[in-house]
Structure formats: structure tokens, C-alpha cells
Design a protein around this motif. Sequence first.
Motif, short mmCIF file in Angstrom:
data_model
loop_
_atom_site.label_atom_id
_atom_site.label_comp_id
_atom_site.label_asym_id
_atom_site.label_seq_id
_atom_site.Cartn_x
_atom_site.Cartn_y
_atom_site.Cartn_z
N THR A 12 45.26 54.58 111.29
CA THR A 12 44.70 54.12 112.56
C THR A 12 43.20 53.97 112.37
N GLU A 22 38.80 55.58 109.65
CA GLU A 22 40.26 55.51 109.52
C GLU A 22 40.84 56.92 109.53
N ARG A 23 41.96 57.06 110.21
CA ARG A 23 42.72 58.30 110.17
C ARG A 23 44.00 58.01 109.38
N ASP A 25 47.61 59.29 107.84
CA ASP A 25 48.72 60.25 107.89
C ASP A 25 49.31 60.25 106.48
N LEU A 35 46.65 65.01 108.08
CA LEU A 35 45.83 63.91 108.58
C LEU A 35 44.47 64.01 107.92
N TYR A 36 43.99 62.90 107.35
CA TYR A 36 42.66 62.82 106.74
C TYR A 36 41.90 61.73 107.47
N GLU A 37 40.59 61.89 107.57
CA GLU A 37 39.75 60.84 108.11
C GLU A 37 38.78 60.38 107.04
N TYR A 117 35.53 61.81 101.85
CA TYR A 117 35.74 61.22 103.17
C TYR A 117 34.99 59.91 103.41
#
Length: 183
Positions: A12, A22-23, A25, A35-37, A117
Motif C-alpha cells: 500500500t 510504502e507499507r 505485507d 509489516l515493513y514500511e 527502510y
Amino acid sequence: MSKTLPTIHEVTEHEAALYRMERLDLEFSNGERRLYERLHGRGHGAVIVVPMLDAETVLLVREYAAGFHRYELGLVKGRIDAGETALEAANRELKEEIGYGARSVEALRSISLAPQYMSHQATLVVARDLYPERLAGDEPEELDVVPWKLDALHELILLDEFSEGRSIAALFIVRDWLRHHGG
């Protein structure tokens, strides 16, 4: 040993001015799901430039750093404009920030900022055979230009106002590169 990259189930996106957030999954090979961003930079990349006034002296800049609300000593850096190569951008940024062009610019490698990140990378460029030439830049005030001897790098890295990791790494890389390539 190489590992299998996690499976991305969903991405997303959220817009955030200079970046796209962006996130992710993710599912790892052991079945763990997280979940990573991450931040993706916009544009065409960036350069970080080590301008060598002579074989022993680098030119640093002191400029306002909004992240810490203070003045920070570092290297010439900036974005690569559309249609511009990294080497062209490096020469333009030199002229805008310190009032010099370079007859010799050489890209050494890419440097990341925080790969856990961010997808941001900057091309590290060493610039030599400098000559005076100034272009109007986008800085709100003229930057202080500070000459520094590479053999005094051990003193520079202890200064509170010189804290950016990319600038520190770039100077060590270029110092060693110059030693092996006829600095």
C-alpha cells in the motif's frame, strides 16, 4: 549463505512530499509475517561529491540542516535533474554550492542512506582539477566553504557539526581511492 527473499503479499502506498511511503505485507521463508514500511525517493537519483582543491585538500560546505535545526559541515550533494547524468549533476552542484567546476569527475560507487527502510542512493563522485565558476543554486543563503586536509580526517570526524554518515564514509572511501589511484 543466501536467503530466499520474503514474499510480498500486498503493497500500500502513501504520498509524502519528496518521498512515496510504502507499507509491505511480507512473509519470510520460515512462515513469519510482518509489516515493513519503506520510503522511495522521487526523481532521478542524487550525487554526493568530494571536491579536491589539491591532492591533499577537500572542500566541505557548512549549510543549514533542518533535521537538527543547526548548521552542519558536509560534502556537496544534490539531486540529479531530468536528462542529466550523475557526473553532469556533480559538476552543476559544485558550481552552485561552492563556486567551482571540475575538469575531472569520476563516479566511484553508490552509497545508501538507510537501506533497511529507504531506497535512496547517491552516486559518490570525486572531483579534481577545479576551476572557479559559479551558477545560481537553490540554497536560501550562500554556503560557507571550508577547506580540510585529508590527513586530518581523524580530527574532522570528531566534530559535532560533522555527523552525516554518507559524508564520513565518502571521505574515507575517496582518501583510500586517491592513495591507490595516484591522488
